[in-house]
Design an enzyme around this catalytic site. Structure first.
Site, PDB file in Angstrom:
ATOM      1  N   LEU A  33       0.818  -1.219   0.000  1.00 53.09           N
ATOM      2  CA  LEU A  33       0.000   0.000   0.000  1.00 53.09           C
ATOM      3  C   LEU A  33       0.847   1.263   0.000  1.00 53.09           C
ATOM      4  O   LEU A  33       1.924   1.307   0.590  1.00 53.09           O
ATOM      5  CB  LEU A  33      -0.921   0.008   1.230  1.00 53.09           C
ATOM      6  CG  LEU A  33      -1.908  -1.150   1.330  1.00 53.09           C
ATOM      7  CD1 LEU A  33      -2.792  -0.970   2.561  1.00 53.09           C
ATOM      8  CD2 LEU A  33      -2.746  -1.290   0.070  1.00 53.09           C
ATOM      9  N   HIS A  37      -3.366   4.170  -2.766  1.00 54.96           N
ATOM     10  CA  HIS A  37      -4.411   3.290  -2.218  1.00 54.96           C
ATOM     11  C   HIS A  37      -5.175   4.003  -1.094  1.00 54.96           C
ATOM     12  O   HIS A  37      -6.394   3.889  -0.979  1.00 54.96           O
ATOM     13  CB  HIS A  37      -3.786   2.021  -1.639  1.00 54.96           C
ATOM     14  CG  HIS A  37      -3.040   1.172  -2.622  1.00 54.96           C
ATOM     15  ND1 HIS A  37      -1.674   1.037  -2.605  1.00 54.96           N
ATOM     16  CD2 HIS A  37      -3.473   0.413  -3.658  1.00 54.96           C
ATOM     17  CE1 HIS A  37      -1.291   0.220  -3.567  1.00 54.96           C
ATOM     18  NE2 HIS A  37      -2.358  -0.171  -4.231  1.00 54.96           N
ATOM     19  N   ASP A 152      -5.028   3.342 -13.273  1.00 51.41           N
ATOM     20  CA  ASP A 152      -5.217   2.166 -14.130  1.00 51.41           C
ATOM     21  C   ASP A 152      -6.473   2.399 -14.966  1.00 51.41           C
ATOM     22  O   ASP A 152      -7.508   1.751 -14.769  1.00 51.41           O
ATOM     23  CB  ASP A 152      -5.330   0.900 -13.271  1.00 51.41           C
ATOM     24  CG  ASP A 152      -4.055   0.659 -12.489  1.00 51.41           C
ATOM     25  OD1 ASP A 152      -3.106   0.107 -13.059  1.00 51.41           O
ATOM     26  OD2 ASP A 152      -3.988   1.055 -11.300  1.00 51.41           O
TER      27      ASP A 152
END
Ligand code: AMP
Length: 287
Positions: A33, A37, A152
């Site tokens: 992480l 995140h 992403d």
């Protein structure tokens, strides 16, 4: 914060939270992480009473054995960070919990959205792995909303398609890309960069910024914009695996930038493959 390892415990926990009147959010991760995140956790925390994070390095979405083997794993550190950001429950199964013996089902999203960019670079198995694990996690956790990063971008397009096609009752929320102060998009893979490689990698956000700047100044020709980005990368000795200007929904290449356009890039810096993107025609705050 609780850590559970089985789907059965996960289901019981989310059912109890919902029975107590909370809405539930899920943040799927592969651990290692970082602040990116945690920005997803904070966004989920602001809207939901019960926040779940899954931590699972999904083997089926890796198309390079070396990348899977080198993927950083540190559950104790991840659990501490998740708790400090406000996660209520971590789901950290082992592979056999999600892929029991005899597992034979794949969720395949067909067409350009999975075949281009990352699908072309990493192979079609990548998005099969992503769509299969994300659908399993959404079915297991039954969240009201699931949070994903714009970092992403293609994954988000694929997940949205899959959720719509399967009729899964979940809201997909996109969160902006979180960057280090120098502009590099935060990624678990950044820890594998040497100091020199990290400074070369800064050419990636610089190339995207140069393209965005040219587009703002009125350049619409996709080839010219891509050349502009390639020149910035070349100054740091980097070549893009792809540097593409595509429709943000269909991911089809656009010859001219006339409306909202996704500029997506993948670059290998040493052994480490990095991706990043910027939305053009959507205002400077989107960078
Ligand atoms: P990963 O652990 O790399 O599979 O990522 C888990 C989730 O965090 C995905 O939805 C990613 O898009 C998101 N994420 C990863 N890096 C960032 C970042 N720098 N900014 C925002 N979201 C991110």
């Amino acid at each position: 914060m609780r850590i559970v390892r089985t789907v059965r415990e996960l289901r019981a926990a989310v059912a109890a939270a919902k029975a107590a009147g909370s809405t539930a959010a899920l943040i799927p991760t592969m651990g290692a992480l970082h602040e990116g995140h945690l920005s997803l956790v904070r966004a989920a925390r602001a809207e939901h009473g019960f926040v779940m994070m899954s931590i699972f390095v999904n083997p089926t979405q890796f198309t390079e054995a070396a990348d899977l083997a080198a993927y950083p794993r540190n559950e104790d550190r991840d659990a501490a960070l998740a708790e400090s950001a406000g996660v209520d429950l971590v789901f950290a199964p082992d592979a056999a919990e999600l892929y029991p013996a005899g597992f034979a089902t794949t969720v395949h999203v067909a067409g350009a959205i999975t075949e281009t960019l990352e699908g072309a670079g990493r192979g079609p198995a990548h998005f099969d792995g992503v769509a299969t694990i994300v659908s399993k996690l959404l079915i297991a956790a039954a969240p009201d909303a699931a949070y994903f990063g714009q970092k992403d971008a293609q994954q988000l397009v694929v997940v949205r398609r899959m959720v719509a096609d399967l009729g899964l009752p979940v809201r997909i929320v996109a969160c902006p890309t979180s960057r280090d102060d120098d502009g590099l998009a935060r990624s678990s893979r950044n820890t594998r960069l040497s100091t020199e490689q990290r400074s070369s990698a800064l050419a990636i956000p610089r190339a995207l910024a140069a393209i965005a700047e040219s587009a703002r100044s009125g350049e619409t020709d996709a080839a010219a914009l891509r050349e502009r980005g390639a020149a910035v990368l070349a100054q740091s000795g980097l070549t893009a695996e792809y540097l593409a200007l595509v429709d943000p929904d269909t991911l089809e290449a656009v010859p001219r930038v006339t409306g909202a356009t996704l500029c997506a890039i993948a670059v290998r810096v040493g052994e480490v493959r990095l991706i990043d993107n910027v939305l053009l025609g959507a205002g400077p705050e989107q960078r």
